[in-house]
Scaffold this active site. Structure first.
Site, short mmCIF file in Angstrom:
data_model
loop_
_atom_site.label_atom_id
_atom_site.label_comp_id
_atom_site.label_asym_id
_atom_site.label_seq_id
_atom_site.Cartn_x
_atom_site.Cartn_y
_atom_site.Cartn_z
N GLU A 41 0.83 -1.20 0.00
CA GLU A 41 0.00 0.00 0.00
C GLU A 41 0.87 1.26 0.00
OE1 GLU A 41 -3.41 2.01 2.95
OE2 GLU A 41 -2.11 0.41 3.70
N LYS A 112 -9.28 2.09 -1.82
CA LYS A 112 -9.51 1.59 -0.47
C LYS A 112 -10.92 1.96 -0.01
CE LYS A 112 -7.03 1.53 3.99
NZ LYS A 112 -5.79 2.04 4.66
N CYS A 148 -5.23 -2.87 2.74
CA CYS A 148 -5.02 -2.83 4.19
C CYS A 148 -6.30 -3.06 4.99
CB CYS A 148 -4.33 -1.53 4.58
SG CYS A 148 -3.46 -1.66 6.19
#
Length: 561
Positions: A41, A112, A148
């Protein structure tokens, strides 16, 4: 499909340098005939870049770098984390994104979804959340790409948020052949076990392989252990990386069957044992990266008192940077025990570091003489105790300034918690490397170093067995005004990490008056911690940006058990 999971150690804001890391990884992957290279990331920016993201020039440089990285791709497809602009108009200015590129072209993008805004995370401050889900297709294979927090769906070490959306499950329902997660997930002392169980749970419930690439290295006070891995659809870790540094592992994925296997035997590495070994390696990573990434110096200085805390800091510094790059100063005063000097000398000799001796008594006497007109008629007290610490802190800062050394404070979490540290004295320094270790953990680390790491007595046993004391007044012991550290540290752990209230702590078997005294000390001394050096984060809740506590408040003082 031959897939490489690689963890890199980027530097926040070094966009050109990070791009070079990515380019090197891509060249290695091309040479190894890798079909897909997976990087962590926000590897372009380093994570967390904080308010650099508010700088439009910074964002533009990142966007330009994205295009340069994409243009370098050839036969090996590259999946990497970065930021991308939010061009829709409303909302925040950017996304936290994963880009898939091949043959010099952008193949697909995803963003995300779950934006953590707790502890050290502040994603919702900067990023617009993803609202649309689709798999990224590569050569007929559907990749379920998450970023994540997306995969930590309600399985965090401490559950601050409860999410309704489960991105991995949604992508599975949309036909993903495997789940990929690119991460910048910080280290804590129990994160490895929590992380592994979370990834195994996803593989188990989705019946899909899970590939996980995590950032390695350290950024100021936040540590990243890497700990990247590949989990089969049968919920078995079949390959992983060595932690705390750049590393990679290769796997073979069969889209037709969903089988995942390591590209070669011996692809499993043991994670450092929970406890002292793990903490030691994490602290080494934090100290090393702080000095290398800032470029300040590789020379450190510290005060060596003959106590356990300064001894541990000295050992870690010597083992991380080399004995030739570590200097220590012992500064005996009127109340110093003989062992404060002789134990320091033994440790310095065992480590091979240079030890200087600068007695402080004559300086202290001069201060007392100067202050006598205003102190006359008062007894010896905290002012005189702290004055000794501040003399020592001044001498250490003078040496650091004169010779370009990096000063390491030596306070532990127990001391910082209850304020047993002196502002502008022993708190002087640039990075608190044991500030998230309780005193009992410091003792555990000392014993592990002698018994396991060295296999012999490097830290003198007299340092480990002597009663803790600041040695600022006659016959002083920490236990004069604090509970024994086994009791103190358990109360602190319950209050700070578990965030229990006083009644809960008392119900665990502790005396109400002791509990309230400790909690009031913790809250009263918040003003000191606001002025402390950054502390390497080793636990789920450390002092620093992840614990935001008001200085001016009356909650604890007004609370009755």
């Amino acid at each position: 499909m031959k897939i490489r999971i690689e963890q890199l150690n980027p530097t926040i804001g070094d966009i050109a340098g990070n791009r070079d890391l990515i380019s090197d990884a891509l060249r290695r992957a091309e040479s190894a005939q890798i079909d897909l290279l997976i990087l962590p990331e926000m590897v372009v920016t380093g994570y967390p870049p904080l308010d650099l993201l508010e700088n439009s020039f910074f964002r533009d440089v990142c966007y330009d770098s994205n295009q340069k990285i994409i243009s370098q791709t050839r036969k090996t497809a590259l999946l990497f984390g970065t930021i991308t602009p939010n061009e829709s108009g409303p909302g925040r200015k950017m996304f936290n994104s994963a880009l898939l590129a091949k043959q010099g072209k952008l193949v697909a993008t995803t963003h995300k979804t779950l934006l953590p805004t707790y502890d050290v995370f502040d994603d919702f401050r900067y990023f617009e959340p993803n609202k649309e889900f689709s798999c990224l297709e590569l050569d007929g294979v559907k990749l379920g790409v998450t970023i994540c927090e997306d995969i930590w769906y309600n399985q965090n070490e401490v559950q601050y948020h409860t999410y309704q959306t489960d991105p991995a499950r949604i992508l599975s329902e949309k036909g993903a052949d495997l789940i990929i997660n690119i991460s910048a997930s910080p280290y804590t002392k129990s994160k490895h076990e929590n992380r592994m169980e979370m990834l195994l749970n996803h593989a188990r419930k989705l019946k899909l392989p899970v590939l996980y690439s995590n950032q390695a290295g350290a950024h100021t006070d936040i540590l990243f252990d890497g700990d990247s891995m590949a989990v089969s659809a049968g919920a078995e870790v079949i390959a992983n990386t060595e932690p705390f540094g750049p590393a990679r592992t290769d796997v073979i994925f069969q889209p037709e069957t969903g089988d995942l296997k390591p590209a070669k035997d011996g692809s499993l590495y043991p994670f450092p044992a929970k406890g002292s070994e793990r903490q030691f390696k994490a602290i080494q990573s934090g100290l090393k990266d702080y000095l290398e990434k800032t470029g300040i110096t590789n020379k450190v200085i510290l005060g060596l008192s003959g106590g356990i805390d300064s001894a541990i800091v000295c050992v870690i510094a010597a083992e991380t940077l080399g004995a030739e790059n570590v200097k220590a100063i012992t500064m005996p005063g009127k109340f110093s025990s003989k062992g404060s000097v002789t134990d320091s000398q033994k440790l310095a000799k065992n480590l091979g570091i240079e030890l200087l001796e600068l007695p402080i008594q004559s300086i202290f006497d001069t201060f007392e003489e100067t202050l006598n007109p205003v102190f006359k008629g008062t007894g010896f007290g905290v002012a005189e105790e702290n004055l000794q610490s501040r003399i020592r802190g001044t001498l250490l800062m003078a040496y650091a300034n004169k010779f370009g050394h990096f000063l390491l404070p030596t306070g532990n979490k127990s001391e910082y918690a209850v304020g047993y540290a002196t502002l502008y004295g022993d708190m002087n320094g640039a990075l608190g490397i044991i500030g998230d270790l309780y005193k009992t953990e410091v003792y555990d680390l000392a014993r592990w170093l002698n018994e396991t790491y060295y296999g012999k007595e490097i830290l003198p046993e007299t340092i480990i067995t002597k009663a803790p004391s600041a040695e600022l007044r006659p016959d002083q012991k920490d236990s004069d005004s604090l509970p024994e550290y086994e009791v103190l540290d358990n109360i602190l752990y319950r209050y700070i990490e578990l965030q229990e209230d006083p009644k809960q702590i008392v119900s665990a078997g502790y005396q109400p008056d002791v509990v309230m005294k400790v909690l009031r000390l913790v809250d009263y001394n918040e003003f000191k911690r606001y002025q402390a050096a950054p502390i390497l984060k080793l636990s789920s809740k450390s002092f620093g940006i992840g614990r935001r506590w008001p200085i001016v408040q009356r909650w604890t003082t007004n609370h009755k058990v």
